[in-house]
Design a protein around this motif. Structure first.
Motif, PDB file in Angstrom:
ATOM      1  N   LEU A 107      -1.114  -5.720  -1.459  1.00 50.55           N
ATOM      2  CA  LEU A 107      -2.490  -5.428  -1.855  1.00 50.55           C
ATOM      3  C   LEU A 107      -2.732  -5.771  -3.320  1.00 50.55           C
ATOM      4  CD1 LEU A 107      -2.936  -1.970  -0.091  1.00 50.55           C
ATOM      5  CD2 LEU A 107      -3.789  -4.191   0.676  1.00 50.55           C
ATOM      6  N   GLY A 108      -1.757  -5.510  -4.164  1.00 45.94           N
ATOM      7  CA  GLY A 108      -1.925  -5.782  -5.594  1.00 45.94           C
ATOM      8  C   GLY A 108      -2.776  -4.752  -6.312  1.00 45.94           C
ATOM      9  N   THR A 109      -3.413  -3.862  -5.567  1.00 47.19           N
ATOM     10  CA  THR A 109      -4.367  -2.922  -6.173  1.00 47.19           C
ATOM     11  C   THR A 109      -3.800  -1.511  -6.287  1.00 47.19           C
ATOM     12  OG1 THR A 109      -5.292  -2.575  -3.977  1.00 47.19           O
ATOM     13  CG2 THR A 109      -6.393  -4.175  -5.376  1.00 47.19           C
ATOM     14  N   ILE A 110      -2.483  -1.365  -6.090  1.00 47.50           N
ATOM     15  CA  ILE A 110      -1.863  -0.041  -6.183  1.00 47.50           C
ATOM     16  C   ILE A 110      -1.193   0.087  -7.551  1.00 47.50           C
ATOM     17  CG2 ILE A 110      -0.117   1.476  -5.199  1.00 47.50           C
ATOM     18  CD1 ILE A 110      -0.609   0.085  -2.527  1.00 47.50           C
ATOM     19  N   GLY A 111      -1.532   1.133  -8.276  1.00 49.74           N
ATOM     20  CA  GLY A 111      -1.002   1.271  -9.632  1.00 49.74           C
ATOM     21  C   GLY A 111      -0.514   2.675  -9.930  1.00 49.74           C
ATOM     22  N   GLN A 112      -0.225   2.893 -11.211  1.00 48.68           N
ATOM     23  CA  GLN A 112       0.111   4.225 -11.745  1.00 48.68           C
ATOM     24  C   GLN A 112       1.263   4.902 -11.000  1.00 48.68           C
ATOM     25  OE1 GLN A 112      -3.120   6.957 -11.877  1.00 48.68           O
ATOM     26  NE2 GLN A 112      -4.303   5.779 -13.323  1.00 48.68           N
TER      27      GLN A 112
ATOM     28  N   ARG B 166       3.871   7.601 -10.555  1.00 46.67           N
ATOM     29  CA  ARG B 166       4.207   8.946 -11.055  1.00 46.67           C
ATOM     30  C   ARG B 166       5.195   9.586 -10.089  1.00 46.67           C
ATOM     31  NH1 ARG B 166      -1.749  10.809 -11.155  1.00 46.67           N
ATOM     32  NH2 ARG B 166      -1.989   8.785 -10.176  1.00 46.67           N
TER      33      ARG B 166
ATOM     34  N   ASN C  93      -1.955   5.421  -7.450  1.00 51.33           N
ATOM     35  CA  ASN C  93      -3.403   5.310  -7.485  1.00 51.33           C
ATOM     36  C   ASN C  93      -3.809   4.059  -6.716  1.00 51.33           C
ATOM     37  OD1 ASN C  93      -6.028   4.378  -9.414  1.00 51.33           O
ATOM     38  ND2 ASN C  93      -5.892   6.527  -8.856  1.00 51.33           N
ATOM     39  N   LEU C  94      -4.642   4.241  -5.681  1.00 50.60           N
ATOM     40  CA  LEU C  94      -5.070   3.104  -4.869  1.00 50.60           C
ATOM     41  C   LEU C  94      -6.203   2.355  -5.563  1.00 50.60           C
ATOM     42  CD1 LEU C  94      -5.056   4.724  -1.304  1.00 50.60           C
ATOM     43  CD2 LEU C  94      -3.192   3.606  -2.542  1.00 50.60           C
ATOM     44  N   GLY C  95      -6.543   1.202  -5.026  1.00 48.09           N
ATOM     45  CA  GLY C  95      -7.570   0.349  -5.632  1.00 48.09           C
ATOM     46  C   GLY C  95      -8.920   1.030  -5.759  1.00 48.09           C
ATOM     47  N   ASP C  96      -9.206   1.986  -4.853  1.00 45.44           N
ATOM     48  CA  ASP C  96     -10.500   2.669  -4.930  1.00 45.44           C
ATOM     49  C   ASP C  96     -10.461   3.852  -5.896  1.00 45.44           C
ATOM     50  OD1 ASP C  96      -9.059   4.573  -3.599  1.00 45.44           O
ATOM     51  OD2 ASP C  96     -10.284   4.568  -1.775  1.00 45.44           O
ATOM     52  N   GLY C  97      -9.334   4.001  -6.611  1.00 46.47           N
ATOM     53  CA  GLY C  97      -9.243   5.047  -7.621  1.00 46.47           C
ATOM     54  C   GLY C  97      -8.704   6.362  -7.100  1.00 46.47           C
TER      55      GLY C  97
ATOM     56  N   ASP D  82      -5.902   8.971  -5.546  1.00 45.64           N
ATOM     57  CA  ASP D  82      -4.453   9.159  -5.626  1.00 45.64           C
ATOM     58  C   ASP D  82      -3.903   9.441  -4.236  1.00 45.64           C
ATOM     59  OD1 ASP D  82      -4.256   8.812  -8.343  1.00 45.64           O
ATOM     60  OD2 ASP D  82      -4.395  10.944  -8.807  1.00 45.64           O
TER      61      ASP D  82
END
Lengths: 279, 473
Positions: free
Chosen positions: B204-209, B211, B240-244, B246
């Motif tokens: 997806l590339g849109t998964i971040g953060q 923890r 954190n998913l692409g839509d913000g 968690d």
């Protein structure tokens, strides 16, 4: 012409490729003013090259401190400082850090740097390579205000938001113009969304090209917003020098207050700012 | 509804045995061997299982309550295409099992998932029930990289779910393609149906953060002894998913790197098992990619631990509830975490294979063995070994209740009988084992199902327990 494939290139490669692109641009720009338009027309005369390799140059940059009036007009929650905890040059980057801490009555601290009275320019290309923070209630911004701000006030002075982001929307940024009759919650604005990446995972290039006729917003070489004089529902106030502002706000009207899940400290990293003359 | 073949773990174990037998006949590798690469197939189920055999579904063990009747495909429901997986969750009273669940197993060599960052799928419920578990990485062969999303609310419309891969670089040869478990905790025991479709791994590339947490993000402390083995628990990752939004998933210990501040006191292996090797203090922390993980364990090792004297009763004369010397009966729990008044927590440990029950913040705690209850009619005595760490508090006492569940074979209902006795401080010692033997005087002892241990208001707040059993003298 679409520059998406330039994202992984080094800045130097990007510049040379952008130069190449301009040659093509001559043929394509006039007839194709959509998202595939060449965005980097102004590449020959660089007027500010701020690589943030040494200490913040105080002949270019100043700080705004405190909480402003009504949280800088937006009910923002942070107290801006110029402490190294909040703003520092580190690893060749400008690092602005939002911290959750009690500080002179505020719940958060952060920083805002600006070129007001030190570097101001009318028209041209203004871009920065930035890695954004993310999390509900964080509000990073790369923007400009008209140099007559202290004389005519806002929004008469004009505001060009090159990039602003809601921390709760890690794939979306917005580019906007504010002026008399189109300001605050009602600017001329457009969003740009990444579908396969995030603004907090990697560095991205945010820029505008600005002439007497239009302001173009781009991300990583993709033009997504083209605002002409006719597009603003009021006076066009962008025919004067503007100065540059970089800041990381916390809370405020744009994305609301942080939650317990918002990570602090959180950073906005600016690799460079480059400004070119409009020719 | 089309039934898909399934094999239980028992069947799988047999396959594993065959494989082992075959491997042992193989010749050694030649010098020209290159590292094997595995398929990168992203799809798990579209309109059919992709890259999997017909026997891809492996149910949880029916002996543990898993119902194997409700798994199949449905040609009348699909998010995309013409078929989906249909799961009929049984009623809580279903005699063939009160929940359904299992894994989708790659019975080949496994897949290379290093180029993906999430598992995605679509699901839809006949009602808005909560499914207990969705995930991947469980292969019933160690579950080294298991990931689980808990208590997922279904919508009555198709909805997409995203489960981030905690660290894709670990999944070079993964066989656990999907896992689910669903019961009726959210529906007051009523069964329901839900569907799953388009299960696949994606970049997806849109998964971040990132923890990560151990011990649920808490900084916990405990004392222990040489040779004790302590499992790191509460391991999770929030992304954190692409839509913000968690999403927090439970992750296997293998995704994190562990560190002990003093290797002469404690060591940690890749399975998150801490072994105490010497007296002193050590802090156990974790990280991934150099990013610190929330939570830690501060250990105080008190040095060598004296095990209780091993029981010598003949196995035929014993019904064991908790012992490593005898085979224990089927156990519901050694700590029922009875609400709201119980404060007792468990920090059980293992010294050279001898498991020790360890209770902290002790006020009362129960052992239960109701499935089935125990017929102790031939038994004459109750035995337990108790160790009180530290100095024995003045007035310390330990009250023990043995409960027979009576004709209804259930706790309560007015037909239970009990035997209660209190062990006084005179029969207990600080920093030493005390061996307790009490003659059984229960009027009925054919359906014994529970022990309750209480400090009876005294300052006895910490104890270890071992060798809890009935015996015939």
């Amino acid at each position: 012409m679409n520059f998406k494939n330039l994202r992984e290139s080094s800045p130097i490669q990007q510049l040379s490729l952008l130069g190449l692109a301009v040659v093509f641009g001559v043929f394509t720009t006039s007839c194709n003013p959509d998202e595939t338009q060449v965005v980097a027309n102004f590449t020959s005369t660089i007027t500010l090259q701020e690589e943030f390799d040494v200490d913040l140059n105080d002949s270019i940059w100043g700080y705004e401190e405190g909480t402003g009036t009504d949280g800088w007009g937006n009910n923002e929650l942070q107290h801006y400082t110029k402490r190294a905890d909040n703003v520092v040059i580190e690893d060749g980057m400008l690092k602005i850090t939002a911290i959750k801490e009690s500080y002179e009555g505020a719940e958060y601290t952060s920083a805002r740097v600006l070129t007001k009275g030190k570097f101001e320019q009318q028209y041209g290309r203004v871009e920065a390579r930035i890695k954004l923070p993310s999390g509900k209630g964080l509000w990073p911004a790369f923007w400009m205000l008209g140099s007559n701000y202290d004389v005519v006030g806002w929004p008469q002075c004009g505001e060009i938001d090159i990039m602003e982001n809601k921390g709760s929307e890690p794939t979306i940024v917005a580019g906007s113009l504010h002026g008399p009759g189109y300001s605050g919650g009602n600017p001329v604005t457009k969003q740009f969304q990444l579908t396969d990446n995030r603004f907090d995972s990697d560095f991205h290039i945010f820029g505008i090209e600005w002439t007497k006729d239009y302001v173009n917003h781009y991300v990583d070489g993709v033009l997504y917003n083209h605002i002409t004089r006719d597009d603003v529902p009021g006076e066009w106030v962008f025919d004067q020098p503007f100065y540059i502002i970089l800041n990381l706000a916390v809370g405020g009207n744009f994305d609301g207050a942080p939650t317990d899940a918002t990570v602090f400290p959180n950073h906005m990293l600016v690799d460079y700012i480059r400004v070119y003359a409009a020719k | 509804m089309k039934k898909i073949n399934f094999k239980t773990q028992v069947a799988f174990a047999f396959v594993g045995f065959l494989a082992l037998a075959l491997v042992s006949c193989e010749r050694g590798f030649s010098d020209e061997i290159t590292l094997a690469t595995y398929p990168e197939t992203p799809e798990v189920f579209t309109d059919f299982p992709v890259g999997l055999t017909d026997a891809f579904f492996v149910s949880f063990d029916p002996a543990g309550g898993a119902n194997v009747n409700g798994f199949g495909t449905d040609e009348n429901e699909a998010y995309k295409g013409n078929s989906s997986i249909r799961i009929d969750v049984p009623d809580s009273g279903d005699p063939e099992g009160n929940y359904i669940g299992g894994i989708f197993l790659d019975r080949g060599n496994g897949r290379d998932l290093t180029n993906y960052d999430a598992l995605t799928f679509w699901a839809k419920g006949a009602i808005t029930a909560e499914v207990g578990l969705f995930g991947f990485g469980t292969d019933f062969q160690g579950d080294k990289y298991a990931v689980g999303l808990n208590n997922i609310a279904l919508s009555t419309d198709w909805k997409q779910y995203t489960i981030p891969i905690p660290d894709p670089t670990k999944l070079v040869q993964e066989k656990g393609m999907f896992i689910f478990a669903a019961g009726t905790a959210s529906t007051n025991g009523l069964g329901y149906t839900f569907w799953i479709d388009e299960i696949k791994f994606e970049k997806l590339g849109t998964i971040g953060q990132v923890r990560n947490s151990i011990f649920s993000g808490e900084d916990v402390s405990m004392s222990s002894f040489n040779d004790a083995i302590i499992q790191i628990t509460g391991i999770s990752q929030t992304r954190n998913l692409g839509d913000g939004t968690d999403v927090t998933v439970d992750i296997a210990a293998g995704y994190l790197d562990y560190e002990s501040s003093d290797l002469t006191v404690a060591k940690v292996n890749e399975l998150g098992q801490i072994t105490i090797v010497g007296a002193g203090n050590a802090v156990i922390t974790a990280s991934a990619y150099g990013i610190e993980t929330a939570g830690s364990l501060t250990l105080t090792s008190l040095g060598d631990f004296t095990l209780p004297t091993a029981p010598t009763h003949a196995a035929a004369d014993v019904i064991s509830i908790f012992s490593d010397v005898y085979t224990n009966v089927n156990i519901d729990f050694y700590n029922g975490y009875w609400e709201p008044w119980q404060t007792t927590t468990s920090n059980d440990f293992d010294i050279n294979g001898d498991n020790i029950l360890s209770y902290d913040s002790f006020n009362f705690v129960g052992h239960q063995f109701s499935d089935p209850t125990v017929d102790a009619s031939d038994m004459t005595h109750f035995h337990m070994d108790v160790y009180i760490p530290g100095t024995l508090a003045a007035g310390a006492k330990l009250k023990v209740t043995i409960k027979d569940f009576g004709a209804n074979n259930e706790d309560g209902g007015g037909d239970d009988t009990t035997q209660t006795f209190t062990i006084s401080g005179a029969d207990l010692s600080g920093d030493a084992w005390s061996s307790i033997d009490v003659a059984l005087s229960l009027s009925s002892k054919t359906r014994v199902g529970q022990f309750v241990f209480e400090n009876d208001g005294s300052d006895l707040t910490k104890l270890y327990m071992d060798n809890v059993y009935f015996y015939k003298q």
